[in-house]
Write a protein that holds these residues in place. Structure first.
Motif, short mmCIF file in Angstrom:
data_model
loop_
_atom_site.label_atom_id
_atom_site.label_comp_id
_atom_site.label_asym_id
_atom_site.label_seq_id
_atom_site.Cartn_x
_atom_site.Cartn_y
_atom_site.Cartn_z
N VAL A 35 0.84 -1.21 0.00
CA VAL A 35 0.00 0.00 0.00
C VAL A 35 0.87 1.26 0.00
O VAL A 35 0.58 2.23 -0.71
N LEU A 36 1.95 1.24 0.76
CA LEU A 36 2.87 2.38 0.78
C LEU A 36 3.51 2.59 -0.59
O LEU A 36 3.65 3.73 -1.06
N ARG A 37 3.88 1.49 -1.26
CA ARG A 37 4.47 1.61 -2.60
C ARG A 37 3.45 2.17 -3.58
O ARG A 37 3.78 2.99 -4.45
N GLY A 38 2.20 1.74 -3.47
CA GLY A 38 1.16 2.29 -4.31
C GLY A 38 1.00 3.78 -4.10
O GLY A 38 0.87 4.56 -5.06
N PHE A 39 1.03 4.20 -2.85
CA PHE A 39 0.90 5.63 -2.53
C PHE A 39 2.09 6.41 -3.08
O PHE A 39 1.94 7.53 -3.59
N ASN A 59 9.04 -4.98 -6.49
CA ASN A 59 9.55 -5.07 -7.86
C ASN A 59 8.50 -4.82 -8.93
O ASN A 59 8.81 -4.93 -10.12
N SER A 60 7.28 -4.50 -8.55
CA SER A 60 6.30 -4.08 -9.55
C SER A 60 6.45 -2.58 -9.78
O SER A 60 6.83 -1.83 -8.88
N ARG A 80 0.56 -7.98 -7.62
CA ARG A 80 1.61 -8.74 -6.97
C ARG A 80 2.99 -8.39 -7.54
O ARG A 80 3.17 -7.37 -8.19
N LYS A 81 3.95 -9.28 -7.31
CA LYS A 81 5.36 -8.96 -7.57
C LYS A 81 5.71 -8.98 -9.06
O LYS A 81 5.14 -9.72 -9.84
N ASN A 82 6.70 -8.14 -9.41
CA ASN A 82 7.33 -8.14 -10.74
C ASN A 82 6.36 -7.81 -11.87
O ASN A 82 6.60 -8.17 -13.02
N ALA A 83 5.28 -7.12 -11.56
CA ALA A 83 4.36 -6.68 -12.61
C ALA A 83 4.86 -5.36 -13.20
O ALA A 83 5.50 -4.56 -12.52
N SER A 84 4.55 -5.14 -14.48
CA SER A 84 4.98 -3.93 -15.17
C SER A 84 3.79 -3.27 -15.85
O SER A 84 3.12 -3.90 -16.67
N ILE A 85 3.53 -2.02 -15.50
CA ILE A 85 2.44 -1.25 -16.10
C ILE A 85 3.06 -0.04 -16.79
O ILE A 85 3.73 0.76 -16.15
#
Length: 210
Positions: A35-39, A59-60, A80-85
């Protein structure tokens, strides 16, 4: 607010009972960091991202390359992990409430991709709303389209979804499928695959079999 707090406490207590204290603490710490990474990404791209609470695991990444690009993320989406947008040009990417995106997924948007709420996406899925224009470079190097994925869709692992695709609500996309065109609601989509097995004797050269 009290109902949400009560539900959260009950969920944690059930997890402690079923998983154990250490695993529950580790799992919830991972969610909190997500959640912190999203913010953090929302702050970095404050003019491009509109969202409430969503989780972006380790790693996303989210990369936005144009001031006109837009990303809308619904409540409690979980990546989840290692996703790329990646979003570029006038790309508009919408991810609905409680969408789940598994490990190693890639989403590349330059025009329009929409993912409906409650949709679950398996690992190693690739979603693209464009192709490279290898036939006619004078009209630009990309051929753009739209991708619409409805609500409560299940997408299996290693699926590739290309431009000009419409997937209806509650559809199931079988693992390993390549999807283009219209998939009706409440249907199962799969590519027909037939294995080919050729016997050979020990020491026989491969070129003699083919």
């Amino acid at each position: 607010m009290i109902k949400i707090l009560t539900k959260t406490i009950n969920t944690i207590m059930n997890d402690i009972h079923n998983r154990g204290l250490f695993i529950t603490l580790y799992m919830n710490m991972s969610h909190f960091i997500g959640v912190l990474r999203g913010f953090l990404f929302k702050v970095i791209y404050s003019k491009n991202i509109k969202s409430t609470i969503f989780s972006l695991q380790s790693n996303s990444s989210i990369e936005i390359f144009n001031k006109s690009s837009r990303l809308y993320i619904g409540k409690f989406a979980f990546i989840r992990k290692n996703a790329s947008i990646r979003i570029d040009f006038n790309g508009l990417l919408t991810i609905g409430d409680k969408v789940f995106i598994n490990d190693n997924c890639t989403i590349n948007c330059v025009k329009h991709i929409s993912i409906g709420k409650f949709t679950k996406i398996g690992p190693n899925v690739s979603i693209n709303d464009h192709d490279h224009n290898y036939k006619n470079h004078s009209n630009g190097h990309l051929v753009k389209g739209d991708v619409y994925i409805g609500e409560n869709v299940w997408i299996g692992s290693n699926v590739v979804i290309v431009r000009d695709t419409f997937i209806g609500d509650n559809a199931v996309i079988a693992a390993g499928s390549v999807v283009k065109g219209k998939v009706p609601a409440n249907s199962l989509y799969l590519n027909k695959r037939e294995p080919i097995i050729k016997p050979f004797t020990t020491g026989e050269k491969v070129r003699e079999i083919l």
